[in-house]
Motif scaffolding. Structure first.
Motif, PDB file in Angstrom:
ATOM      1  N   PHE A 214     -51.436 -38.429  10.972  1.00  0.00           N
ATOM      2  CA  PHE A 214     -52.167 -39.546  10.366  1.00  0.00           C
ATOM      3  C   PHE A 214     -53.661 -39.256  10.314  1.00  0.00           C
ATOM      4  CE2 PHE A 214     -54.582 -43.501  11.076  1.00  0.00           C
ATOM      5  CZ  PHE A 214     -54.324 -44.120   9.865  1.00  0.00           C
ATOM      6  N   GLN A 215     -54.235 -38.788  11.404  1.00  0.00           N
ATOM      7  CA  GLN A 215     -55.688 -38.629  11.452  1.00  0.00           C
ATOM      8  C   GLN A 215     -56.182 -37.384  10.736  1.00  0.00           C
ATOM      9  OE1 GLN A 215     -57.982 -39.751  14.771  1.00  0.00           O
ATOM     10  NE2 GLN A 215     -56.461 -41.146  15.603  1.00  0.00           N
ATOM     11  N   THR A 216     -55.265 -36.510  10.340  1.00  0.00           N
ATOM     12  CA  THR A 216     -55.664 -35.376   9.500  1.00  0.00           C
ATOM     13  C   THR A 216     -55.306 -35.614   8.033  1.00  0.00           C
ATOM     14  OG1 THR A 216     -53.555 -34.257   9.983  1.00  0.00           O
ATOM     15  CG2 THR A 216     -55.456 -33.681  11.369  1.00  0.00           C
ATOM     16  N   GLY A 217     -54.819 -36.800   7.722  1.00  0.00           N
ATOM     17  CA  GLY A 217     -54.427 -37.099   6.350  1.00  0.00           C
ATOM     18  C   GLY A 217     -53.181 -36.362   5.920  1.00  0.00           C
ATOM     19  N   SER A 218     -52.279 -36.094   6.870  1.00  0.00           N
ATOM     20  CA  SER A 218     -51.080 -35.294   6.576  1.00  0.00           C
ATOM     21  C   SER A 218     -49.790 -36.063   6.816  1.00  0.00           C
ATOM     22  CB  SER A 218     -51.087 -34.027   7.451  1.00  0.00           C
ATOM     23  OG  SER A 218     -52.269 -33.288   7.282  1.00  0.00           O
ATOM     24  N   SER A 219     -49.842 -37.382   6.686  1.00  0.00           N
ATOM     25  CA  SER A 219     -48.649 -38.181   6.963  1.00  0.00           C
ATOM     26  C   SER A 219     -48.008 -38.763   5.705  1.00  0.00           C
ATOM     27  CB  SER A 219     -49.000 -39.330   7.921  1.00  0.00           C
ATOM     28  OG  SER A 219     -49.957 -40.192   7.344  1.00  0.00           O
ATOM     29  N   THR A 220     -48.576 -38.503   4.554  1.00  0.00           N
ATOM     30  CA  THR A 220     -48.012 -39.009   3.304  1.00  0.00           C
ATOM     31  C   THR A 220     -48.099 -37.928   2.227  1.00  0.00           C
ATOM     32  OG1 THR A 220     -50.150 -39.916   2.572  1.00  0.00           O
ATOM     33  CG2 THR A 220     -48.716 -41.388   3.831  1.00  0.00           C
ATOM     34  N   GLY A 221     -47.362 -38.153   1.147  1.00  0.00           N
ATOM     35  CA  GLY A 221     -47.418 -37.239   0.008  1.00  0.00           C
ATOM     36  C   GLY A 221     -46.181 -36.394  -0.116  1.00  0.00           C
ATOM     37  N   SER A 222     -46.159 -35.254   0.565  1.00  0.00           N
ATOM     38  CA  SER A 222     -45.021 -34.343   0.454  1.00  0.00           C
ATOM     39  C   SER A 222     -43.921 -34.737   1.432  1.00  0.00           C
ATOM     40  CB  SER A 222     -45.475 -32.911   0.747  1.00  0.00           C
ATOM     41  OG  SER A 222     -45.852 -32.776   2.106  1.00  0.00           O
ATOM     42  N   ALA A 223     -42.763 -34.100   1.261  1.00  0.00           N
ATOM     43  CA  ALA A 223     -41.627 -34.394   2.133  1.00  0.00           C
ATOM     44  C   ALA A 223     -41.933 -34.058   3.585  1.00  0.00           C
ATOM     45  CB  ALA A 223     -40.394 -33.625   1.650  1.00  0.00           C
ATOM     46  N   ILE A 224     -42.568 -32.896   3.821  1.00  0.00           N
ATOM     47  CA  ILE A 224     -42.864 -32.515   5.202  1.00  0.00           C
ATOM     48  C   ILE A 224     -43.897 -33.453   5.809  1.00  0.00           C
ATOM     49  CG2 ILE A 224     -44.663 -30.849   4.574  1.00  0.00           C
ATOM     50  CD1 ILE A 224     -42.081 -30.567   7.454  1.00  0.00           C
ATOM     51  N   HIS A 225     -44.851 -33.921   5.006  1.00  0.00           N
ATOM     52  CA  HIS A 225     -45.834 -34.877   5.509  1.00  0.00           C
ATOM     53  C   HIS A 225     -45.166 -36.194   5.888  1.00  0.00           C
ATOM     54  CE1 HIS A 225     -49.691 -32.920   3.641  1.00  0.00           C
ATOM     55  NE2 HIS A 225     -49.076 -32.149   4.518  1.00  0.00           N
ATOM     56  N   ARG A 226     -44.204 -36.599   5.112  1.00  0.00           N
ATOM     57  CA  ARG A 226     -43.497 -37.843   5.443  1.00  0.00           C
ATOM     58  C   ARG A 226     -42.692 -37.693   6.732  1.00  0.00           C
ATOM     59  NH1 ARG A 226     -42.919 -37.950  -0.253  1.00  0.00           N
ATOM     60  NH2 ARG A 226     -40.816 -37.044  -0.154  1.00  0.00           N
ATOM     61  N   ILE A 227     -42.189 -36.493   6.998  1.00  0.00           N
ATOM     62  CA  ILE A 227     -41.494 -36.253   8.263  1.00  0.00           C
ATOM     63  C   ILE A 227     -42.463 -36.387   9.433  1.00  0.00           C
ATOM     64  CG2 ILE A 227     -40.369 -34.467   9.662  1.00  0.00           C
ATOM     65  CD1 ILE A 227     -39.005 -33.510   7.085  1.00  0.00           C
ATOM     66  N   TRP A 228     -43.633 -35.721   9.315  1.00  0.00           N
ATOM     67  CA  TRP A 228     -44.632 -35.853  10.392  1.00  0.00           C
ATOM     68  C   TRP A 228     -45.031 -37.323  10.572  1.00  0.00           C
ATOM     69  CZ3 TRP A 228     -43.165 -31.631  11.786  1.00  0.00           C
ATOM     70  CH2 TRP A 228     -43.409 -30.398  11.201  1.00  0.00           C
ATOM     71  N   GLY A 229     -45.209 -38.022   9.478  1.00  0.00           N
ATOM     72  CA  GLY A 229     -45.656 -39.407   9.544  1.00  0.00           C
ATOM     73  C   GLY A 229     -44.640 -40.352  10.135  1.00  0.00           C
ATOM     74  N   ARG A 230     -43.367 -40.010  10.081  1.00  0.00           N
ATOM     75  CA  ARG A 230     -42.347 -40.913  10.599  1.00  0.00           C
ATOM     76  C   ARG A 230     -41.876 -40.513  11.992  1.00  0.00           C
ATOM     77  NH1 ARG A 230     -43.236 -44.920  10.308  1.00  0.00           N
ATOM     78  NH2 ARG A 230     -43.491 -44.970   8.066  1.00  0.00           N
ATOM     79  N   MET A 231     -42.527 -39.540  12.597  1.00  0.00           N
ATOM     80  CA  MET A 231     -42.140 -39.168  13.955  1.00  0.00           C
ATOM     81  C   MET A 231     -42.584 -40.207  14.977  1.00  0.00           C
ATOM     82  SD  MET A 231     -42.397 -35.007  14.021  1.00  0.00           S
ATOM     83  CE  MET A 231     -41.428 -34.854  15.513  1.00  0.00           C
ATOM     84  N   ASP A 232     -43.181 -41.296  14.499  1.00  0.00           N
ATOM     85  CA  ASP A 232     -43.428 -42.417  15.406  1.00  0.00           C
ATOM     86  C   ASP A 232     -42.115 -43.042  15.891  1.00  0.00           C
ATOM     87  OD1 ASP A 232     -42.783 -43.446  12.917  1.00  0.00           O
ATOM     88  OD2 ASP A 232     -44.219 -45.089  13.013  1.00  0.00           O
ATOM     89  N   LEU A 233     -41.007 -42.718  15.233  1.00  0.00           N
ATOM     90  CA  LEU A 233     -39.708 -43.199  15.713  1.00  0.00           C
ATOM     91  C   LEU A 233     -39.336 -42.586  17.066  1.00  0.00           C
ATOM     92  CD1 LEU A 233     -37.442 -43.426  12.541  1.00  0.00           C
ATOM     93  CD2 LEU A 233     -38.564 -45.266  13.794  1.00  0.00           C
ATOM     94  N   ALA A 234     -40.124 -41.622  17.522  1.00  0.00           N
ATOM     95  CA  ALA A 234     -39.917 -41.117  18.877  1.00  0.00           C
ATOM     96  C   ALA A 234     -40.115 -42.222  19.904  1.00  0.00           C
ATOM     97  CB  ALA A 234     -40.865 -39.957  19.164  1.00  0.00           C
ATOM     98  N   VAL A 235     -40.871 -43.254  19.541  1.00  0.00           N
ATOM     99  CA  VAL A 235     -41.024 -44.407  20.440  1.00  0.00           C
ATOM    100  C   VAL A 235     -39.663 -45.053  20.708  1.00  0.00           C
ATOM    101  CG1 VAL A 235     -42.075 -46.696  20.702  1.00  0.00           C
ATOM    102  CG2 VAL A 235     -43.404 -44.815  19.731  1.00  0.00           C
ATOM    103  N   ALA A 236     -38.786 -45.043  19.698  1.00  0.00           N
ATOM    104  CA  ALA A 236     -37.438 -45.587  19.897  1.00  0.00           C
ATOM    105  C   ALA A 236     -36.701 -44.811  20.980  1.00  0.00           C
ATOM    106  CB  ALA A 236     -36.651 -45.538  18.590  1.00  0.00           C
ATOM    107  N   VAL A 237     -36.924 -43.507  21.052  1.00  0.00           N
ATOM    108  CA  VAL A 237     -36.289 -42.694  22.089  1.00  0.00           C
ATOM    109  C   VAL A 237     -36.821 -43.092  23.464  1.00  0.00           C
ATOM    110  CG1 VAL A 237     -35.915 -40.339  22.928  1.00  0.00           C
ATOM    111  CG2 VAL A 237     -35.940 -40.807  20.464  1.00  0.00           C
ATOM    112  N   PHE A 238     -38.144 -43.310  23.569  1.00  0.00           N
ATOM    113  CA  PHE A 238     -38.720 -43.767  24.834  1.00  0.00           C
ATOM    114  C   PHE A 238     -38.096 -45.086  25.277  1.00  0.00           C
ATOM    115  CE2 PHE A 238     -42.761 -41.209  24.098  1.00  0.00           C
ATOM    116  CZ  PHE A 238     -42.553 -40.387  25.188  1.00  0.00           C
ATOM    117  N   PHE A 239     -38.011 -46.038  24.348  1.00  0.00           N
ATOM    118  CA  PHE A 239     -37.477 -47.350  24.698  1.00  0.00           C
ATOM    119  C   PHE A 239     -36.003 -47.253  25.104  1.00  0.00           C
ATOM    120  CE2 PHE A 239     -40.640 -50.106  22.030  1.00  0.00           C
ATOM    121  CZ  PHE A 239     -41.675 -49.662  22.831  1.00  0.00           C
ATOM    122  N   ALA A 240     -35.243 -46.461  24.361  1.00  0.00           N
ATOM    123  CA  ALA A 240     -33.827 -46.311  24.697  1.00  0.00           C
ATOM    124  C   ALA A 240     -33.648 -45.606  26.041  1.00  0.00           C
ATOM    125  CB  ALA A 240     -33.098 -45.547  23.589  1.00  0.00           C
TER     126      ALA A 240
END
Length: 413
Positions: free
Chosen positions: A43-69
């Motif tokens: 997010f802070q490098t501007g690499s969380s949107t646009g391409s497919a790989i950027h969208r993968i990096w941007g959605r790794m916030d779902l790792a929080v779901a792993v912490f909660f589980a």
């Protein structure tokens, strides 16, 4: 087919994860911590949107779901096993449990809060209310209290709320024990599914202050904790059909493929908005549901693995060490990221994600190791319940168990 009333007590809690140390869970905790780090760097490098790989990096916030589980699993399994054995009451006293939670979470977190407020000029004008909200981990309930260097602590605030509610859940399900314990999974699943409707309610129209984000309030994430609690129930129950799906050592790849598919769905721009934005209620509910699937499927082959099954990478010594430091990595990486741009001489939102990621990973890991050695472990030794003298066979002064080491008899996470 047998029901729980047909099974002798010898069949209860036979899976290794129902009690004791599970090395691969420590490895998964490390993976989740660096996943959260990666999404913030993106997010802070501007690499969380646009391409497919950027969208993968941007959605790794779902790792929080792993912490909660993981929290749901580790903190619930002792009570699941207690109920399956038909024992009365609850497995643990609330006072001892809550003290262990405070000792585990607060010392290192308070050090981070002090550093973020004192080192970052953006926080110089924060008032007493904002200070108190962050010091007490109540910032998700106080309008406009997410500050620089601590924005990620919203998830820790949610987790602390779960810790406080957990004793009420023990008591609420205490009657479902012995033969009636088979109803515990449907009850937990029902609460998790109903929580997905949280995002569909127009809370701001009903009076929620504008400075509060209804999408980061604790009820919105009950399904993520429920995923881990259900796995705890399955681990404690006599092995059934779901456990059978994790019996073969190659079955893990099927579970993890399902997790990857659910994760991949959240990166599809035609279905989900890219980046860190406030989505619509239905979109948020769908993404949260997929996050629960990701967490459940990632943890299931480890939590339900039969005795003798090994996870060579997740259970390795290096990942075990990173797992012990993972809380520190999670805590400190956003503050480290703030300075990583200065260290690398890279402006924010200008790309160079890999460079900033390397700096952030390296410094965060070192800081986390120092935090673990100088703050987390000394605090646990000094303030944990039964810290003086021997603690269930652990001499005073010896490092306490990390979260994945915790057995149902101690549940110190």
């Amino acid at each position: 087919m047998h029901t729980s009333s047909d099974i002798t007590d010898g069949h209860v809690g036979t899976l290794p994860s129902a009690r004791g140390f599970v090395p691969a869970l420590e490895g998964l905790r490390a993976v989740a911590a660096y996943g959260v780090l990666t999404t913030h760097v993106a997010f802070q490098t501007g690499s969380s949107t646009g391409s497919a790989i950027h969208r993968i990096w941007g959605r790794m916030d779902l790792a929080v779901a792993v912490f909660f589980a993981l929290s749901g699993f580790l903190l619930w399994r002792t009570h699941a096993l207690h109920a399956r054995r038909g024992a009365p009451g609850t497995a643990r006293g609330a006072r001892t449990y809550l003290r262990s939670r405070v000792v585990r979470i607060m010392p290192a977190y308070l050090a981070l809060v002090a550093a973020a407020f004192l080192l970052l000029p953006q926080n110089a004008r924060a008032d007493v209310q904002v200070w108190l909200a962050n010091l007490t981990l109540t910032q998700v309930f106080v309008p406009d209290s997410l500050v620089e260097g601590l924005t990620h602590a919203w998830s820790l605030s949610v987790e602390m709320a779960f810790y406080l509610v957990l004793p009420l859940l023990w008591w609420a399900l205490a009657g479902l024990r012995g033969p009636r314990a088979r109803w515990r999974i449907p009850a937990i699943a029902a609460v998790g599914v109903m929580s997905l409707g949280w995002a569909l309610v127009p809370w701001h129209d009903l009076g929620l202050p504008d400075g509060l984000n209804d999408h980061i309030l604790p009820p919105a994430f009950a399904s993520w904790f429920a995923a881990g609690m259900i796995l705890a129930e399955l681990a404690a129950a006599p092995p059934g059909r779901v456990a059978a799906l994790a019996r073969h050592r190659h079955a893990r790849w099927g579970w993890w493929a399902a997790a990857a598919a659910a994760f991949g769905a959240t990166t599809m721009p035609q279905w989900f908005t890219e980046g860190f934005v406030h989505p619509s209620g239905p979109e948020f509910a769908a993404r949260t549901a997929l996050g629960a699937v990701v967490a459940f499927c990632l943890l299931a082959p480890v939590a339900l693995a039969p005795r003798g099954q090994r996870f060579r990478i997740l259970g390795s010594a290096p990942l075990g060490t990173l797992g012990r430091w993972s809380y520190g990595v999670f805590l400190w990486h956003v503050l480290v990221l703030h300075f990583a741009f200065q260290i690398a001489f890279v402006p924010m939102f200008s790309g160079r994600m890999f460079t900033i990621w390397l700096v952030t990973v390296a410094v965060s890991t070192v800081v986390a190791a120092v935090s673990y050695a100088l703050v987390e472990e000394p605090s646990r030794r000094a303030f944990s319940p039964g810290a003086s003298g021997w603690r269930r066979g652990v001499p005073a002064g010896q490092p306490a168990a990390s979260p994945a080491h915790t057995s149902p008899d101690t549940v110190a996470t």
